[in-house]
Design an enzyme around this catalytic site. Structure first.
Site, mmCIF file in Angstrom:
data_model
loop_
_atom_site.group_PDB
_atom_site.id
_atom_site.type_symbol
_atom_site.label_atom_id
_atom_site.label_comp_id
_atom_site.label_asym_id
_atom_site.label_seq_id
_atom_site.Cartn_x
_atom_site.Cartn_y
_atom_site.Cartn_z
ATOM 1 N N TRP A 234 -41.644 -56.121 -80.564
ATOM 2 C CA TRP A 234 -40.947 -56.601 -81.755
ATOM 3 C C TRP A 234 -41.864 -56.491 -82.958
ATOM 4 O O TRP A 234 -43.070 -56.281 -82.817
ATOM 5 C CB TRP A 234 -40.496 -58.056 -81.574
ATOM 6 N N ASP B 106 -41.509 -58.055 -92.790
ATOM 7 C CA ASP B 106 -40.601 -58.680 -93.746
ATOM 8 C C ASP B 106 -39.417 -59.328 -93.029
ATOM 9 O O ASP B 106 -39.300 -59.262 -91.804
ATOM 10 C CB ASP B 106 -40.123 -57.644 -94.768
ATOM 11 N N GLU C 169 -37.624 -57.341 -90.593
ATOM 12 C CA GLU C 169 -38.418 -57.040 -89.388
ATOM 13 C C GLU C 169 -38.776 -55.559 -89.270
ATOM 14 O O GLU C 169 -38.935 -55.042 -88.174
ATOM 15 C CB GLU C 169 -37.666 -57.501 -88.129
ATOM 16 N N GLU C 170 -38.935 -54.894 -90.404
ATOM 17 C CA GLU C 170 -39.167 -53.456 -90.391
ATOM 18 C C GLU C 170 -40.459 -53.029 -91.068
ATOM 19 O O GLU C 170 -41.100 -52.066 -90.630
ATOM 20 C CB GLU C 170 -37.982 -52.741 -91.068
ATOM 21 N N GLU D 216 -22.207 -59.571 -88.939
ATOM 22 C CA GLU D 216 -23.408 -59.305 -89.721
ATOM 23 C C GLU D 216 -23.106 -58.355 -90.872
ATOM 24 O O GLU D 216 -23.531 -58.577 -92.007
ATOM 25 C CB GLU D 216 -24.476 -58.700 -88.815
#
Length: 704
Positions: free
Chosen positions: A267, A323, A326-327, A549
């Site tokens: 992750w 961030d 998550e990238e 989402e």
């Protein structure tokens, strides 16, 4: 009086025409005193089953309207006449409200009692809304709709809010209907288990959800929910995970299994916004409990959790991390801003609890973080979301920052990027316009609401608009309206002029008082603009009210994870903002940027084993072109052009960035240009530096 048969503003569960008098259209004369009695009456006599929250809301507003109609003066506040209604309705005023009598709630905006302009405005805004919904006649229309609210949005929020609350609570364990298997107090991101699998709990999402609950529910309900949340977070903080232990970085772990065990898969970690957001939510809760006389619980149960998070933020705010999407592994505007808020609130709470030994350290670091926060501003008119990543930097990250660090007491302060500041408005305009790429935005005028996503370069699930990002635009504008009304004026600067001119042609820089026609035009235009983003969300909300989402960039169909908890929370906070409800102040008012700023989390010029190195490079660029830095060590992203560090152009043509580098180390580096995705490296050879053993160091280079 019973509202039957005029039930348009009440959300129904079912209706049985065979029951009682349900088929009649005559007015019902039943008189009730409690919401519970009305709900039973509707079912027994009219065959109507109504949603409990909808009835409760209707009754509350009906009572407010009657109080309003009975009010004929504005008496001075009296400590002896505090009403439960006032406390419940206005608990989130800009400053703690003085106790007042119920008759102080009135429409007249010229109330002469000695209360603050912001407080008076809030009272009148709430009273007007109740008055217009339930007590107005045709002759009152001009007073009821001062900013021309959209009736479509009124209807959408009225129907969608109960659904959002129900579905948000369904995603909280252990009793939530869609969160089976989740431990008590655990917030699941979504019940979706495939394409994508979101059946996990994120520290960030959980904190934002519980911040919403604080602002949405009464004392008993908040207490019950937060007791479970506090217990869950106490356990999760101590769970060893791939980011480390509680004392070695584990607080930066972004997500966990819903049984409070570590997620050990690959992750984007660490993510450093989580501890700050958890601290912000729990400090808000702590301040409320202290106001209710429950300091002992705060000291015994909340402070141990908070101190761990605040110490982590204080020590790690200048370290890179992933961030909120998550990238990108770099420094992030959203993370820096919520860290700044956490340290400010943390210092104030520590002082209130007598923890003065840590309070001064938090205050010192908060000043340093505020200084660093300024480096994200791009003088071309927007906030650069991340220092790395190789993208344009136009990102919902920045709009979300404005609403989650909103402090109405700070007014339109640009230093903290408040929603109505010129920087935040210019940034919002630039961000929204970047989504002309969506087919569902085709043909829409620039002064209409558009579907917006995370960032224009997004490709996740096809790179679609998100419900929460579109609602965030509306919420920022509603927040701005709250402050403009409190101030009684709107200021247009050279920075924000393009935003305003897009809505009202010919707008020029200046300050416009509420008595001016320009103020009225601008306020009305911003309200309409804000509502138009909600209309976009309404258009693409399915008939069952479920918020996923994302929704498709081509046809608006919901896609990706279903029932996203954050989507529901974002709708509820947007409703609050539109209703003129501002969150409690966190101390943003009156802050100034230090003239000299340290850049490490330890409070010295460098953290253990590192030194702060400032890179300055003279480089001229074309519009849209940026300068980045990369090099031979981890802190310089190991020669990666994709994750290279973005320099600030605040002193253009000098581009600058300060980075903590290993002490006494030989390091090579280069600057690169990125324009329309094309990377251009400096000419050879590599630049080099040997960092000093301690202190700080400044490099002054010229592009070659």
């Amino acid at each position: 009086m019973c509202p039957y048969p005029q039930l348009e503003t009440i959300t129904l569960i079912a209706e049985d025409d065979a029951a009682g008098q349900s088929s009649t259209s005559r007015t019902c004369d039943y008189v009730f005193s409690r919401a519970y009695d009305l709900r039973r009456h509707l079912k027994a006599v009219h065959g109507v089953s109504a949603v409990k929250e909808s009835i409760d809301s209707w009754v509350s507003r009906q009572k407010s309207a009657r109080r309003l109609a009975a009010a004929s003066s504005c008496p001075a506040p009296s400590a002896a006449t505090s009403s439960r209604y006032f406390r419940r309705s206005f608990a989130t005023l800009l400053a703690p409200p003085r106790a007042t009598s119920r008759s102080a709630i009135r429409v007249d905006t010229t109330c002469s009692v000695p209360i603050s302009t912001a407080t008076k405005l809030r009272i009148n805004m709430q009273a007007r809304r109740a008055f217009c919904d339930f007590g107005a006649t045709k002759t009152d229309e001009s007073n009821c709709n001062p900013v021309h609210e959209s009736s479509t949005v009124n209807a959408y929020f009225a129907s969608e809010s109960p659904i959002a609350k129900t579905n948000l609570l369904a995603n909280i364990g252990a009793s939530g209907s869609k969160s089976q298997g989740a431990y008590p107090g655990i917030v699941i991101a979504s019940p979706s288990t495939t394409s994508p699998d979101y059946l996990y709990t994120w520290t960030r999402d959980s904190a934002l959800v519980f911040q919403t609950i604080i602002d949405q529910y009464d004392h008993c309900y908040k207490h019950c929910r937060h007791t479970c949340y506090v217990a869950a977070q106490t356990i999760i903080q101590q769970v060893s995970n791939p980011s480390g232990t509680v004392s070695t970085g584990g607080l930066g772990e972004p997500k966990f299994n819903i049984d409070e065990t570590a997620f050990t898969g690959s992750w984007g970690r660490p993510q450093r916004d989580g501890p700050a957001l958890r601290a912000n939510a729990l400090i808000t809760w702590a301040n409320y409990l202290i106001s209710q006389g429950n300091t002992s619980y705060v000291t015994a149960s909340l402070w141990p959790i908070l101190q761990l998070d605040l110490n982590y933020v204080s020590s790690n705010w200048n370290q890179t991390g992933f961030d909120l999407w998550e990238e990108v592994n770099s420094s992030s505007f959203f993370t820096t801003a919520v860290q700044h808020r956490a340290l400010r609130q943390g210092a104030a709470l520590a002082t209130a609890l007598g923890q003065t030994s840590v309070a001064s350290g938090y205050t010192t670091q908060a000043a340093n973080v505020l200084c660093f926060l300024q480096s994200y501003w791009n003088p071309t008119g927007y906030i650069t979301a991340n220092t790395g990543g190789g993208r344009s930097g136009k990102d919902a990250n920045t709009v979300l920052t404005s609403i989650h660090t909103f402090d109405a007491a700070a007014g339109c302060d640009a230093t903290t990027f408040q929603p109505c500041s010129d920087r935040a408005l210019s940034n919002l305009f630039t961000y929204v316009q970047s989504f002309s790429i969506y087919a569902i935005n085709s043909g829409l005028a620039a002064n209409q609401g558009w579907a917006t996503g995370r960032y224009p370069e997004d490709s996740y699930y096809g790179g679609n608009p998100w419900y929460l990002t579109t609602l965030a635009v509306a919420e920022q504008l509603y927040d701005a309206i709250i402050v403009w009304k409190a101030k009684g004026s709107i200021t247009v600067t050279a920075v924000s002029q393009p935003f305003f001119a897009n809505l009202v042609s010919g707008t020029v820089a200046g300050t416009y008082a509420s008595s001016s026609s320009t103020y009225t035009s601008l306020l009305s235009a911003v309200q309409t603009y804000a509502d138009s983003f909600v209309s976009v969300v309404s258009k693409y909300t399915p008939t069952n009210g479920g918020l996923a989402e994302q929704y498709s960039r081509s046809n608006g169909a919901p896609t990706s994870a279903v029932d996203l908890t954050w989507s529901y929370a974002s709708l509820l906070t947007a409703v609050n903002a539109r209703n003129g409800v501002a969150p409690a102040s966190w101390g943003a008012a009156g802050l100034t940027v230090p003239t000299t700023c340290a850049t490490s989390g330890s409070g010295s010029s460098g953290s253990s084993g590192t030194v702060a190195v400032t890179f300055n490079v003279q480089a001229t660029t074309v519009w849209g072109e940026n300068i980045y830095l990369t090099g031979s060590v981890d802190a310089l992203e190991d020669w990666s052009p994709t994750n290279a560090l973005l320099l600030s152009s605040a002193a253009y043509p000098t581009w600058s960035i300060t980075v903590n580098l290993p002490a006494s180390t030989a390091i090579q580096y280069k600057y690169i240009r990125i324009y329309n995705g094309v990377v251009t490296w400096e000419s050879d050879p590599n630049m080099s530096i040997t960092t000093p053993a301690s202190g700080s160091y400044t490099l002054n280079d010229t592009w070659r």
